[in-house]
Design a protein around this motif. Structure first.
Motif, mmCIF file in Angstrom:
data_model
loop_
_atom_site.group_PDB
_atom_site.id
_atom_site.type_symbol
_atom_site.label_atom_id
_atom_site.label_comp_id
_atom_site.label_asym_id
_atom_site.label_seq_id
_atom_site.Cartn_x
_atom_site.Cartn_y
_atom_site.Cartn_z
ATOM 1 N N ALA A 81 -32.795 35.128 -18.872
ATOM 2 C CA ALA A 81 -33.491 33.955 -18.309
ATOM 3 C C ALA A 81 -34.678 33.519 -19.158
ATOM 4 C CB ALA A 81 -33.939 34.242 -16.881
ATOM 5 N N GLY A 82 -35.300 34.429 -19.863
ATOM 6 C CA GLY A 82 -36.465 34.088 -20.683
ATOM 7 C C GLY A 82 -36.139 33.537 -22.058
ATOM 8 N N ALA A 83 -34.867 33.478 -22.426
ATOM 9 C CA ALA A 83 -34.489 33.005 -23.763
ATOM 10 C C ALA A 83 -34.838 31.526 -23.924
ATOM 11 C CB ALA A 83 -33.001 33.225 -24.008
ATOM 12 N N THR A 84 -35.366 31.195 -25.099
ATOM 13 C CA THR A 84 -35.706 29.801 -25.404
ATOM 14 C C THR A 84 -34.930 29.275 -26.605
ATOM 15 O OG1 THR A 84 -37.508 30.412 -26.895
ATOM 16 C CG2 THR A 84 -38.076 30.081 -24.549
ATOM 17 N N GLY A 85 -34.172 30.130 -27.244
ATOM 18 C CA GLY A 85 -33.467 29.739 -28.457
ATOM 19 C C GLY A 85 -34.170 30.185 -29.719
ATOM 20 N N TYR A 86 -35.434 30.602 -29.591
ATOM 21 C CA TYR A 86 -36.167 31.084 -30.756
ATOM 22 C C TYR A 86 -35.465 32.334 -31.279
ATOM 23 C CZ TYR A 86 -39.905 32.747 -33.761
ATOM 24 O OH TYR A 86 -40.615 33.166 -34.844
ATOM 25 N N GLY A 87 -35.115 32.333 -32.565
ATOM 26 C CA GLY A 87 -34.436 33.464 -33.178
ATOM 27 C C GLY A 87 -32.926 33.462 -32.978
ATOM 28 N N HIS A 88 -32.391 32.415 -32.365
ATOM 29 C CA HIS A 88 -30.943 32.360 -32.172
ATOM 30 C C HIS A 88 -30.224 32.296 -33.512
ATOM 31 C CE1 HIS A 88 -30.148 31.009 -27.731
ATOM 32 N NE2 HIS A 88 -30.654 32.227 -27.836
ATOM 33 N N ARG A 89 -29.099 32.961 -33.546
ATOM 34 C CA ARG A 89 -28.231 32.932 -34.719
ATOM 35 C C ARG A 89 -27.085 31.960 -34.438
ATOM 36 N NH1 ARG A 89 -29.758 38.753 -35.441
ATOM 37 N NH2 ARG A 89 -31.009 38.604 -37.330
ATOM 38 N N SER A 90 -26.258 31.754 -35.428
ATOM 39 C CA SER A 90 -25.164 30.797 -35.325
ATOM 40 C C SER A 90 -24.266 31.068 -34.116
ATOM 41 C CB SER A 90 -24.333 30.818 -36.614
ATOM 42 O OG SER A 90 -23.308 29.858 -36.550
ATOM 43 N N LYS A 91 -23.958 32.334 -33.855
ATOM 44 C CA LYS A 91 -23.084 32.661 -32.719
ATOM 45 C C LYS A 91 -23.748 32.317 -31.386
ATOM 46 C CE LYS A 91 -24.364 37.581 -32.561
ATOM 47 N NZ LYS A 91 -25.085 37.641 -31.327
ATOM 48 N N ASP A 92 -25.065 32.392 -31.324
ATOM 49 C CA ASP A 92 -25.792 32.015 -30.112
ATOM 50 C C ASP A 92 -25.771 30.494 -29.923
ATOM 51 O OD1 ASP A 92 -26.634 34.727 -29.642
ATOM 52 O OD2 ASP A 92 -28.172 34.436 -31.177
ATOM 53 N N VAL A 93 -25.978 29.768 -31.011
ATOM 54 C CA VAL A 93 -25.955 28.306 -30.962
ATOM 55 C C VAL A 93 -24.607 27.829 -30.417
ATOM 56 C CG1 VAL A 93 -26.004 26.189 -32.361
ATOM 57 C CG2 VAL A 93 -27.667 28.024 -32.801
ATOM 58 N N ALA A 94 -23.543 28.466 -30.872
ATOM 59 C CA ALA A 94 -22.189 28.074 -30.451
ATOM 60 C C ALA A 94 -21.967 28.262 -28.956
ATOM 61 C CB ALA A 94 -21.151 28.864 -31.243
ATOM 62 N N GLN A 95 -22.741 29.114 -28.316
ATOM 63 C CA GLN A 95 -22.556 29.389 -26.896
ATOM 64 C C GLN A 95 -23.261 28.379 -25.985
ATOM 65 O OE1 GLN A 95 -22.487 33.664 -25.736
ATOM 66 N NE2 GLN A 95 -23.172 33.961 -27.857
ATOM 67 N N VAL A 96 -24.101 27.530 -26.555
ATOM 68 C CA VAL A 96 -24.788 26.526 -25.746
ATOM 69 C C VAL A 96 -23.879 25.312 -25.646
ATOM 70 C CG1 VAL A 96 -26.828 25.068 -25.467
ATOM 71 C CG2 VAL A 96 -27.053 27.388 -26.395
ATOM 72 N N ARG A 97 -23.199 25.233 -24.517
ATOM 73 C CA ARG A 97 -22.258 24.143 -24.237
ATOM 74 C C ARG A 97 -22.552 23.606 -22.849
ATOM 75 N NH1 ARG A 97 -17.986 23.907 -27.810
ATOM 76 N NH2 ARG A 97 -16.813 22.651 -26.330
ATOM 77 N N THR A 98 -22.347 22.315 -22.684
ATOM 78 C CA THR A 98 -22.535 21.684 -21.377
ATOM 79 C C THR A 98 -21.335 20.792 -21.099
ATOM 80 O OG1 THR A 98 -23.690 19.762 -22.249
ATOM 81 C CG2 THR A 98 -25.042 21.662 -21.656
ATOM 82 N N GLU A 99 -21.087 20.555 -19.844
ATOM 83 C CA GLU A 99 -19.970 19.698 -19.463
ATOM 84 C C GLU A 99 -20.297 18.219 -19.627
ATOM 85 O OE1 GLU A 99 -18.402 20.672 -15.631
ATOM 86 O OE2 GLU A 99 -18.435 22.811 -16.066
ATOM 87 N N SER A 100 -21.576 17.885 -19.632
ATOM 88 C CA SER A 100 -21.950 16.474 -19.713
ATOM 89 C C SER A 100 -23.383 16.343 -20.220
ATOM 90 C CB SER A 100 -21.858 15.826 -18.332
ATOM 91 O OG SER A 100 -22.891 16.323 -17.507
ATOM 92 N N PRO A 101 -23.715 15.150 -20.713
ATOM 93 C CA PRO A 101 -25.099 14.930 -21.120
ATOM 94 C C PRO A 101 -26.062 14.999 -19.940
ATOM 95 C CG PRO A 101 -23.762 12.948 -21.508
ATOM 96 C CD PRO A 101 -22.846 14.015 -21.004
ATOM 97 N N GLU A 102 -25.566 14.731 -18.729
ATOM 98 C CA GLU A 102 -26.435 14.722 -17.552
ATOM 99 C C GLU A 102 -27.051 16.083 -17.247
ATOM 100 O OE1 GLU A 102 -24.059 11.226 -17.729
ATOM 101 O OE2 GLU A 102 -23.292 13.272 -17.505
ATOM 102 N N LEU A 103 -26.357 17.158 -17.593
ATOM 103 C CA LEU A 103 -26.943 18.482 -17.385
ATOM 104 C C LEU A 103 -28.168 18.648 -18.286
ATOM 105 C CD1 LEU A 103 -26.709 21.194 -15.866
ATOM 106 C CD2 LEU A 103 -25.333 22.019 -17.791
ATOM 107 N N LEU A 104 -28.030 18.257 -19.541
ATOM 108 C CA LEU A 104 -29.153 18.356 -20.475
ATOM 109 C C LEU A 104 -30.310 17.448 -20.069
ATOM 110 C CD1 LEU A 104 -27.134 18.380 -23.799
ATOM 111 C CD2 LEU A 104 -28.534 20.261 -22.938
ATOM 112 N N THR A 105 -30.010 16.192 -19.741
ATOM 113 C CA THR A 105 -31.086 15.274 -19.382
ATOM 114 C C THR A 105 -31.671 15.609 -18.012
ATOM 115 O OG1 THR A 105 -29.507 13.619 -18.566
ATOM 116 C CG2 THR A 105 -30.300 13.370 -20.840
ATOM 117 N N GLY A 106 -30.865 16.163 -17.121
ATOM 118 C CA GLY A 106 -31.388 16.577 -15.817
ATOM 119 C C GLY A 106 -32.427 17.667 -15.970
ATOM 120 N N TYR A 107 -32.103 18.684 -16.771
ATOM 121 C CA TYR A 107 -33.068 19.759 -17.012
ATOM 122 C C TYR A 107 -34.283 19.206 -17.748
ATOM 123 C CZ TYR A 107 -35.144 24.027 -18.959
ATOM 124 O OH TYR A 107 -36.012 25.020 -19.350
#
Length: 168
Positions: A81-107
């Protein structure tokens, strides 16, 4: 213009860029990466929002919107829960997926709402308050807020660039 107005305006500009960067994109486009180790739009927007949420909640002395409003559960990412993406590697970046832009803009909008309501009460004297002594020199509130704005604007610009590549 006072310091609170300046900060509200700055964070408002980030909000505009975030919405423009994700508007009209599909889940596949949000997850697309222009190179094998490049950041996706989804990761960039998630990360800039997580950093803003983490840093502003810390200086405000409140729980992050990520956990307080269960955005962590809504995203369902495989990170603590405390992860912010700082220090993420390529495999971590690949795991950030959303079903729609609304999830990102909602947060982002939930974090933005908290941010602007909090910074609206910041006055010039508060900017000199030390908020992080782990650095030399110690980080003041003013430096922290400028750092968040700078990081957010850079990542929002990167997301806009990736969108331009995708739609070219």
């Amino acid at each position: 213009m006072n310091v609170a107005d300046l900060l509200v305006d700055g964070f408002g500009r980030v909000r505009e860029l975030v919405h423009e960067a994700v508007d009209g994109l599909t889940a596949e486009q949000l997850a697309a990466r222009p190179g094998p180790d490049a950041n996706s739009i989804a990761w960039l927007i998630w990360h800039l929002t997580r950093v803003q949420d983490d840093h502003v909640a810390d200086v405000a002395g409140v729980e992050q919107t990520w956990t307080a409003q269960n955005w962590h559960g809504r995203f369902g990412l495989p990170f603590p829960a405390g992860a912010t993406g700082y220090g993420h590697r390529s495999k971590d970046v690949a795991q950030v997926r959303t079903e729609s832009p609304e999830l990102l803009t909602g947060y982002y909008d939930a974090v933005h709402e908290h941010t602007v309501s909090w910074v609206a009460g910041v006055d010039e004297a508060a900017l000199d308050r030390v908020v992080d002594e782990r650095w030399t020199p110690a980080v003041t509130l003013g430096v922290r807020l400028v750092s968040v704005l700078s990081d957010d604007l850079q990542h929002a610009g990167q997301a806009a660039y990736v969108k331009g590549l995708l739609l070219a």
